[in-house]
Design an enzyme around this catalytic site. Sequence first.
Site, PDB file in Angstrom:
ATOM      1  N   LYS A  69      13.884  33.014   6.393  1.00  0.00           N
ATOM      2  CA  LYS A  69      15.065  33.695   5.850  1.00  0.00           C
ATOM      3  C   LYS A  69      15.880  32.800   4.920  1.00  0.00           C
ATOM      4  CE  LYS A  69      18.521  32.684   9.404  1.00  0.00           C
ATOM      5  NZ  LYS A  69      17.736  31.792  10.275  1.00  0.00           N
ATOM      6  N   HIS A 197      20.046  26.711  20.339  1.00  0.00           N
ATOM      7  CA  HIS A 197      20.681  26.454  19.065  1.00  0.00           C
ATOM      8  C   HIS A 197      21.456  25.160  19.148  1.00  0.00           C
ATOM      9  CE1 HIS A 197      22.694  27.252  15.332  1.00  0.00           C
ATOM     10  NE2 HIS A 197      21.832  28.226  15.141  1.00  0.00           N
ATOM     11  N   GLU A 246      12.943  24.793  14.074  1.00  0.00           N
ATOM     12  CA  GLU A 246      12.948  25.817  13.030  1.00  0.00           C
ATOM     13  C   GLU A 246      13.863  25.417  11.881  1.00  0.00           C
ATOM     14  OE1 GLU A 246      14.294  28.863  15.530  1.00  0.00           O
ATOM     15  OE2 GLU A 246      12.369  29.160  16.517  1.00  0.00           O
TER      16      GLU A 246
HETATM   17  C1  LIG Z   1      18.096  30.586  10.560  1.00  0.00           C
HETATM   18  C2  LIG Z   1      17.639  29.904  11.751  1.00  0.00           C
HETATM   19  C3  LIG Z   1      17.330  28.544  11.663  1.00  0.00           C
HETATM   20  C4  LIG Z   1      17.429  27.748  10.407  1.00  0.00           C
HETATM   21  O1  LIG Z   1      18.712  27.337  10.157  1.00  0.00           O
HETATM   22  P1  LIG Z   1      18.974  26.257   9.019  1.00  0.00           P
HETATM   23  O2  LIG Z   1      20.401  25.945   9.142  1.00  0.00           O
HETATM   24  O3  LIG Z   1      18.606  26.865   7.712  1.00  0.00           O
HETATM   25  O4  LIG Z   1      18.095  25.092   9.324  1.00  0.00           O
HETATM   26  C5  LIG Z   1      16.881  27.941  12.820  1.00  0.00           C
HETATM   27  N1  LIG Z   1      16.733  28.624  13.973  1.00  0.00           N
HETATM   28  C6  LIG Z   1      17.019  29.932  14.061  1.00  0.00           C
HETATM   29  C7  LIG Z   1      16.829  30.643  15.354  1.00  0.00           C
HETATM   30  C8  LIG Z   1      17.491  30.615  12.964  1.00  0.00           C
HETATM   31  O5  LIG Z   1      17.780  31.924  13.068  1.00  0.00           O
END
Ligand SMILES: *Cc1c(COP(=O)(O)O)cnc(C)c1O
Length: 435
Positions: A69, A197, A246
């Site tokens: 995304k 997160h 991620e």
């Molecule tokens: C969007 C997203 C990320 C990536 O975040 P960045 O700040 O672009 O690195 C990582 N993990 C999840 C679950 C996300 O939805």
Amino acid sequence: MNSYTPEDFDFTFLEEGFYACDVVEQRINESSMSDDKDAFYVADLGEVLKKHLRWVRALPRVTPFYAVKCNDSRAVVMTLAALGTGFDCASKNEIQLVQSLGVDPSRIIYANPCKQVSHIKYASAHGVQMMTFDSEVELMKVARYHKNSKLVLRIATDDSKAVCRLSVKFGATLKSSRLLLERARELGLDIIGVSFHVGSSCTDPETYSQAISDARCVFDMGFTAVINPALDKYFPPDSEVQVIAEPGRYYVTSAYTLAVNIIAKKVVMKEQLACDYENDGANNRTLMYYVNEGVYGSFLAVFLDHTYVLASPHKKLKPGERTYPCSIWGQTCDGLDRIVEQCILPDLQVGEWLLFHNMGAYTITMSSNFNGFQKPDIHYVMSRSVWQRIQQISTQGLHFPVEEACPSDLPSCCRRESSLELPAKPCPARVHSVP
Ligand SMILES: *Cc1c(COP(=O)(O)O)cnc(C)c1O
């Protein structure tokens, strides 16, 4: 999957000794003779390779699953596919895109804890098994529509003492996690892991802001020092737990430079003081620049996150050239469409260019055609040496010592480092928000 050609990527080679910024220069020069002064991007795919090599060196135990995304352009996804990363997809279309580039479903995690049923069915039909969840309803849906899924439980760490709660939208509490695991067992579902997160592990505001600024710093420089020992302690290599991350913006931010053209300009005079004889008025002057891109286009994330972008004039400043307080506005009719509230720039004319660096993340994926304005063209470039490395990694993997592939010898955009790298000062706190 490993026989990519330059045509697949749709980029142009940088000739020996040329950098992405030279391409920006060239395009601006070409436009000087014509009326066509549309905003455009130049994206250097070598930056993506550089980030990947740095990742592999810094976090050898953590497999990156790129968050699509953040920037879903084919060239970026294809570069990462060739480099062998995994992909974090949040929807059917993202899964489709990644698979259309030949990526095996085992390299995809469907990392959206709340999924529409038809998208779950799509994942199931296309062999995508890894997916996240954080609720019982999601488990029931998955049990019904995707029996072979491999589930990853997204947890929220306790932020009850924090002023701003980060995990408002996603993440199961530790207490409900136990119930969810039991429920999954009853439903015969396979839970293979846990995700979280990074910003949510705080319990009071102080730790919260500290954690955010730390996370940024840690990512930039100390990641290895903090993460690797923690991994080794809690998940030693012989535990055979596969660790993935991620990253989104990490991979693509620095690759993109956006050039916008000044389409209109206003000079605003502040009230002149009566006794101010000597002043020619320049001290009271503020400039408003209107450019042909805005918050309904590439700058939406900047607007939503209340972050700042740095505009630099394309033309070189003359020594001692006067500068003014300025604001920069987008081209739509909406009063909210302001890109930069305050900055210092010289007196520029309509038709001149402003450059924004580090524009690869949450820019092109979030932009709209509001007011009928088109999205900027993107020109992908790559040096031949970068292309050779990507080919080599694609076919042979990263078996050669990563040290030898040290990113520093890769050409970067005029050696201008991205803002994401090694801050000299303490890092500014920045709320990590996932759009
Ligand atoms: C969007 C997203 C990320 C990536 O975040 P960045 O700040 O672009 O690195 C990582 N993990 C999840 C679950 C996300 O939805």
